[in-house]
Structures are given as structure tokens and as C-alpha cells.
Design a protein around this motif. Sequence first.
Motif, PDB file in Angstrom:
ATOM      1  N   GLN A  18      24.001 -41.625  -8.437  1.00  0.00           N
ATOM      2  CA  GLN A  18      23.419 -41.694  -9.786  1.00  0.00           C
ATOM      3  C   GLN A  18      23.395 -40.306 -10.415  1.00  0.00           C
ATOM      4  O   GLN A  18      23.722 -40.148 -11.600  1.00  0.00           O
ATOM      5  CB  GLN A  18      22.021 -42.311  -9.727  1.00  0.00           C
ATOM      6  N   ARG A  22      25.737 -38.942 -13.759  1.00  0.00           N
ATOM      7  CA  ARG A  22      25.160 -38.231 -14.919  1.00  0.00           C
ATOM      8  C   ARG A  22      25.705 -36.804 -15.027  1.00  0.00           C
ATOM      9  O   ARG A  22      25.419 -36.107 -16.002  1.00  0.00           O
ATOM     10  CB  ARG A  22      23.633 -38.158 -14.796  1.00  0.00           C
ATOM     11  N   ASP A  24      24.609 -34.460 -13.273  1.00  0.00           N
ATOM     12  CA  ASP A  24      23.384 -33.664 -13.170  1.00  0.00           C
ATOM     13  C   ASP A  24      23.502 -32.852 -11.881  1.00  0.00           C
ATOM     14  O   ASP A  24      23.078 -33.279 -10.811  1.00  0.00           O
ATOM     15  CB  ASP A  24      22.168 -34.589 -13.144  1.00  0.00           C
ATOM     16  N   GLU A  69      32.265 -41.866 -15.334  1.00  0.00           N
ATOM     17  CA  GLU A  69      31.304 -42.902 -14.988  1.00  0.00           C
ATOM     18  C   GLU A  69      31.603 -43.455 -13.603  1.00  0.00           C
ATOM     19  O   GLU A  69      32.750 -43.777 -13.285  1.00  0.00           O
ATOM     20  CB  GLU A  69      31.375 -44.037 -16.011  1.00  0.00           C
TER      21      GLU A  69
END
Length: 152
Positions: A18, A22, A24, A69
Amino acid sequence: MTEDSTRSARDTVLGLWQALSRRDWDALKTFLSDDCLYVDMPVPAVAARGPEDIVKRLKIGLAPLAGYENHSGLLIADGEDVMYEHSETWTFETGEQGVLRFVTVHKVADGKVTLWKDYWDMNSLVAFAPPGHFEALANADTSWIFDATGLV
């Protein structure tokens, strides 16, 4: 091996993916052990070890993308071992787009990923990536390279 350890390993791997989806990078590092080994199995001589170098390695391919993605798939966990079949959609600034299919093997200990091996087909990326993508890779910072050939 307990049901709790399997659930913990599964949750760690899903959290990692996840964060990566992102892009991140700081959150991603929190899922990796200090000596985590990341290996793209098509090229094990170009692996990375440790959160900082793994993020450097991932950024080379993913940071320049206009879109990235991760698509969830089958996840199988057995104790500290987790296998994750998934795909990624890559969209380049120049408009090219394609899907890469992966099977990823993780080993998790004490809530951190200690081993991350990506199995995928390099030819599928070559089929849709613009030529400039590979030129950029050839000129990228390679200070992160760790040769994992004898370890995997």
C-alpha cells in the motif's frame, strides 16, 4: 508458526505494498528491516540491501512515472513466508502504459520484511516502455547496488 504470526506477516506485506502504491517512500521504509534484501529476480546482481538503498533502487524505475498503481491479487502466507501475486500499471510521462505481472516472495520477521524477491518478465516492460526509460536507467545513481547472486 501460529495463526497470529501468519496474520502479522500478511499485514506487514500488505502495508508495504500500500505504501509503495502511493509511492510513500518514508512509509515504505518502516516495513523493511535494516538488512532487508530486495532482489529483482531477472537481475539478482543488481539487488539492494537496507531501507535507504532499497528506496533508491525503487525510485529509479518508479519515481519518474506519471502514474503507478499496484493491483492486489492472491496473497498466501505461511508463518514468516508470504507470496503475493499482483500486477502493476505503469504510465510514462510520454503516454505509454502497460501492466507488469509479478509474483513476489517475502520473508517477515518481527514485523519487518527481511527478504523481498520480485519475479517478473523483463520483456513485458521492454514491450511498452519508451526508449528513454532505459537510457535513464543506464545513467542513474548505482551506489545502492548489492550483488545478491550467491544469496538467492
